[in-house]
Scaffold this active site. Structure first.
Site, PDB file in Angstrom:
ATOM      1  N   MET A 182     -56.691  21.662 -38.537  1.00  0.00           N
ATOM      2  CA  MET A 182     -57.647  20.615 -38.886  1.00  0.00           C
ATOM      3  C   MET A 182     -57.033  19.666 -39.910  1.00  0.00           C
ATOM      4  O   MET A 182     -57.756  18.899 -40.563  1.00  0.00           O
ATOM      5  CB  MET A 182     -58.939  21.230 -39.420  1.00  0.00           C
ATOM      6  N   HIS A 221     -49.704  26.027 -43.246  1.00  0.00           N
ATOM      7  CA  HIS A 221     -49.588  25.367 -41.937  1.00  0.00           C
ATOM      8  C   HIS A 221     -48.119  25.121 -41.585  1.00  0.00           C
ATOM      9  O   HIS A 221     -47.709  25.290 -40.429  1.00  0.00           O
ATOM     10  CB  HIS A 221     -50.298  24.007 -41.945  1.00  0.00           C
ATOM     11  N   GLN A 245     -67.425  23.093 -35.031  1.00  0.00           N
ATOM     12  CA  GLN A 245     -67.312  24.390 -35.691  1.00  0.00           C
ATOM     13  C   GLN A 245     -67.834  24.382 -37.129  1.00  0.00           C
ATOM     14  O   GLN A 245     -67.724  25.377 -37.830  1.00  0.00           O
ATOM     15  CB  GLN A 245     -65.870  24.911 -35.640  1.00  0.00           C
ATOM     16  N   GLU A 285     -52.837  34.523 -39.773  1.00  0.00           N
ATOM     17  CA  GLU A 285     -53.556  35.767 -40.091  1.00  0.00           C
ATOM     18  C   GLU A 285     -54.621  35.526 -41.157  1.00  0.00           C
ATOM     19  O   GLU A 285     -55.535  36.324 -41.314  1.00  0.00           O
ATOM     20  CB  GLU A 285     -52.568  36.836 -40.570  1.00  0.00           C
ATOM     21  N   ASP A 335     -57.044  33.577 -41.119  1.00  0.00           N
ATOM     22  CA  ASP A 335     -58.353  33.593 -40.457  1.00  0.00           C
ATOM     23  C   ASP A 335     -58.332  34.727 -39.434  1.00  0.00           C
ATOM     24  O   ASP A 335     -58.210  34.495 -38.226  1.00  0.00           O
ATOM     25  CB  ASP A 335     -58.630  32.241 -39.810  1.00  0.00           C
ATOM     26  N   GLN A 337     -60.751  34.865 -36.476  1.00  0.00           N
ATOM     27  CA  GLN A 337     -60.439  33.781 -35.542  1.00  0.00           C
ATOM     28  C   GLN A 337     -59.217  34.133 -34.690  1.00  0.00           C
ATOM     29  O   GLN A 337     -59.174  33.846 -33.485  1.00  0.00           O
ATOM     30  CB  GLN A 337     -60.181  32.496 -36.326  1.00  0.00           C
ATOM     31  N   SER A 365     -55.144  27.328 -48.826  1.00  0.00           N
ATOM     32  CA  SER A 365     -56.230  26.837 -47.993  1.00  0.00           C
ATOM     33  C   SER A 365     -56.463  25.375 -48.331  1.00  0.00           C
ATOM     34  O   SER A 365     -56.362  24.982 -49.507  1.00  0.00           O
ATOM     35  CB  SER A 365     -57.507  27.632 -48.283  1.00  0.00           C
ATOM     36  N   ARG A 375     -59.168  24.120 -48.514  1.00  0.00           N
ATOM     37  CA  ARG A 375     -60.371  24.104 -49.364  1.00  0.00           C
ATOM     38  C   ARG A 375     -60.058  24.387 -50.827  1.00  0.00           C
ATOM     39  O   ARG A 375     -60.911  24.135 -51.681  1.00  0.00           O
ATOM     40  CB  ARG A 375     -61.391  25.117 -48.856  1.00  0.00           C
TER      41      ARG A 375
HETATM   42  P1  AMP Z   1     -57.152  25.103 -40.395  1.00  0.00           P
HETATM   43  O1  AMP Z   1     -56.468  23.782 -40.500  1.00  0.00           O
HETATM   44  O2  AMP Z   1     -57.738  25.597 -41.668  1.00  0.00           O
HETATM   45  O3  AMP Z   1     -58.082  25.183 -39.223  1.00  0.00           O
HETATM   46  O4  AMP Z   1     -56.012  26.140 -40.090  1.00  0.00           O
HETATM   47  C1  AMP Z   1     -55.118  25.959 -39.035  1.00  0.00           C
HETATM   48  C2  AMP Z   1     -54.314  27.208 -38.864  1.00  0.00           C
HETATM   49  O5  AMP Z   1     -53.599  27.474 -40.063  1.00  0.00           O
HETATM   50  C3  AMP Z   1     -55.191  28.447 -38.601  1.00  0.00           C
HETATM   51  O6  AMP Z   1     -54.567  29.239 -37.601  1.00  0.00           O
HETATM   52  C4  AMP Z   1     -55.204  29.131 -39.931  1.00  0.00           C
HETATM   53  O7  AMP Z   1     -55.373  30.527 -39.825  1.00  0.00           O
HETATM   54  C5  AMP Z   1     -53.818  28.804 -40.452  1.00  0.00           C
HETATM   55  N1  AMP Z   1     -53.740  28.938 -41.902  1.00  0.00           N
HETATM   56  C6  AMP Z   1     -54.584  28.424 -42.823  1.00  0.00           C
HETATM   57  N2  AMP Z   1     -54.205  28.803 -44.059  1.00  0.00           N
HETATM   58  C7  AMP Z   1     -53.096  29.579 -43.912  1.00  0.00           C
HETATM   59  C8  AMP Z   1     -52.246  30.271 -44.819  1.00  0.00           C
HETATM   60  N3  AMP Z   1     -52.445  30.256 -46.129  1.00  0.00           N
HETATM   61  N4  AMP Z   1     -51.189  30.971 -44.300  1.00  0.00           N
HETATM   62  C9  AMP Z   1     -50.986  30.997 -42.957  1.00  0.00           C
HETATM   63  N5  AMP Z   1     -51.746  30.357 -42.058  1.00  0.00           N
HETATM   64  C10 AMP Z   1     -52.788  29.661 -42.530  1.00  0.00           C
END
Ligand code: AMP
Length: 287
Positions: A22, A29, A59, A149, A151, A154, A186, A188
């Site tokens: 996202m 990422h 979502q 991992e 999430d 998910q 994150s 967030r």
């Molecule tokens: P998002 O942009 O938050 O939807 O996350 C996109 C992808 O990045 C998802 O598969 C998340 O699980 C992964 N992700 C988010 N934060 C981390 C992190 N700290 N370490 C590894 N993968 C992450």
């Protein structure tokens, strides 16, 4: 690196590995993108690694959360290029959900509706995740897709969804990337105040505290104690579950099944989640 906006541009790509995101990309990422690049090469996929950036309205169960979700497309494009992505697919909402063509709504597999974790904390969230993943897999000719991992539910849901829908997409898991002090990265985290960020560290400490206990019940109590001492504002759950089904472990599974400790808690009004393996499984008798 190409930036693609439309379904027809995306579907013209050669077979590839997709990293769905996202946006507001951070080091977590970027590690997934590097993994995607390696996996595409290992599998001989000519399309390499493609990153999708789409803040999926379907979502978000809270419209305010959708509005304030961080967005940083220009910086994200530079970051994807620097990690070796071949293309970024950043579609508009009408491209993903064309107004005149109802998007398929796959049935949410059991791991996305029965455990009472994210499925309970964010009603409708996994319906939206399944919906966007089906559309992304429909639009982008990917043979593999990388999920973090971080999430965990998910990730299990993505595995269950491709099995249920019989899609020719391997789900590839990337480990959680953390700040030096243990806080899971994150998008967030940008919402946290300096004091909130300190309190948020309790989540990582609580996962560590879960390790020294023999039963899920004792581990869960230990996690709560650490979280309440911080204090965090609210605990959605602090649970030890079967690592794949995310259901409570029964007596027979306790000794041998892979288990995961999972936490979702609020700090500074921000919902933070993290998880870790819970104890190493011992080999089953006779193995
Ligand atoms: P998002 O942009 O938050 O939807 O996350 C996109 C992808 O990045 C998802 O598969 C998340 O699980 C992964 N992700 C988010 N934060 C981390 C992190 N700290 N370490 C590894 N993968 C992450």
């Amino acid at each position: 690196m190409q930036t693609l906006r439309t379904e027809s541009e995306a579907s013209g790509l050669p077979p590839c590995v997709l990293v769905p995101t996202m946006g507001a990309l951070h080091e977590g990422h970027l590690a997934l993108i590097r993994l995607g690049v390696r996996e595409a090469r290992r599998r001989g996929l000519p399309g390499g690694c493609v990153v999708s950036i789409f803040v999926n309205p379907a979502q978000f169960n809270d419209p305010a959360d959708f509005e304030r979700y961080p967005r940083a497309l220009e910086a994200d494009l530079r970051a994807c290029e620097s990690q070796g992505a071949i293309a970024v697919f950043a579609p508009a909402a009408e491209e993903v959900y064309p107004p005149r063509r109802p998007a398929p709504q796959p049935k949410v597999p059991p791991v996305g509706r029965e455990p009472g974790l994210e499925d309970r904390g964010r009603p409708g969230h996994f319906e939206g995740v399944c919906r966007v993943l089906m559309r992304l897999f429909e639009m982008v000719p990917c043979r593999g897709a990388v999920f973090g991992e971080k999430d965990w539910q998910q990730l299990q849901l993505a595995r269950a969804l491709v099995a249920q829908e019989r899609l020719d997409v391997d789900i590839i898991a990337g480990p959680t990337v953390r700040e030096a002090d243990g806080l899971a990265m994150s998008s967030r985290n940008a919402h946290l105040s300096p004091a909130g960020r300190e309190r948020a560290l309790a989540i990582h400490r609580a996962l560590a505290a879960a390790q020294g206990h023999e039963t899920p019940r004792a581990a869960e109590a230990a996690m709560r104690e650490v979280l309440l001492a911080a204090p965090v504002e609210r605990i959605d759950y602090a649970a030890v579950r079967h690592a794949e089904t995310l259901m409570p472990l029964d007596e027979g599974e306790l000794a041998h099944a892979r288990a995961r400790a999972l936490i979702t808690a609020y700090v500074d009004g921000t919902r933070l989640l993290d998880n870790a393996p819970w104890r190493e499984p011992r080999p089953a008798p006779g193995n």
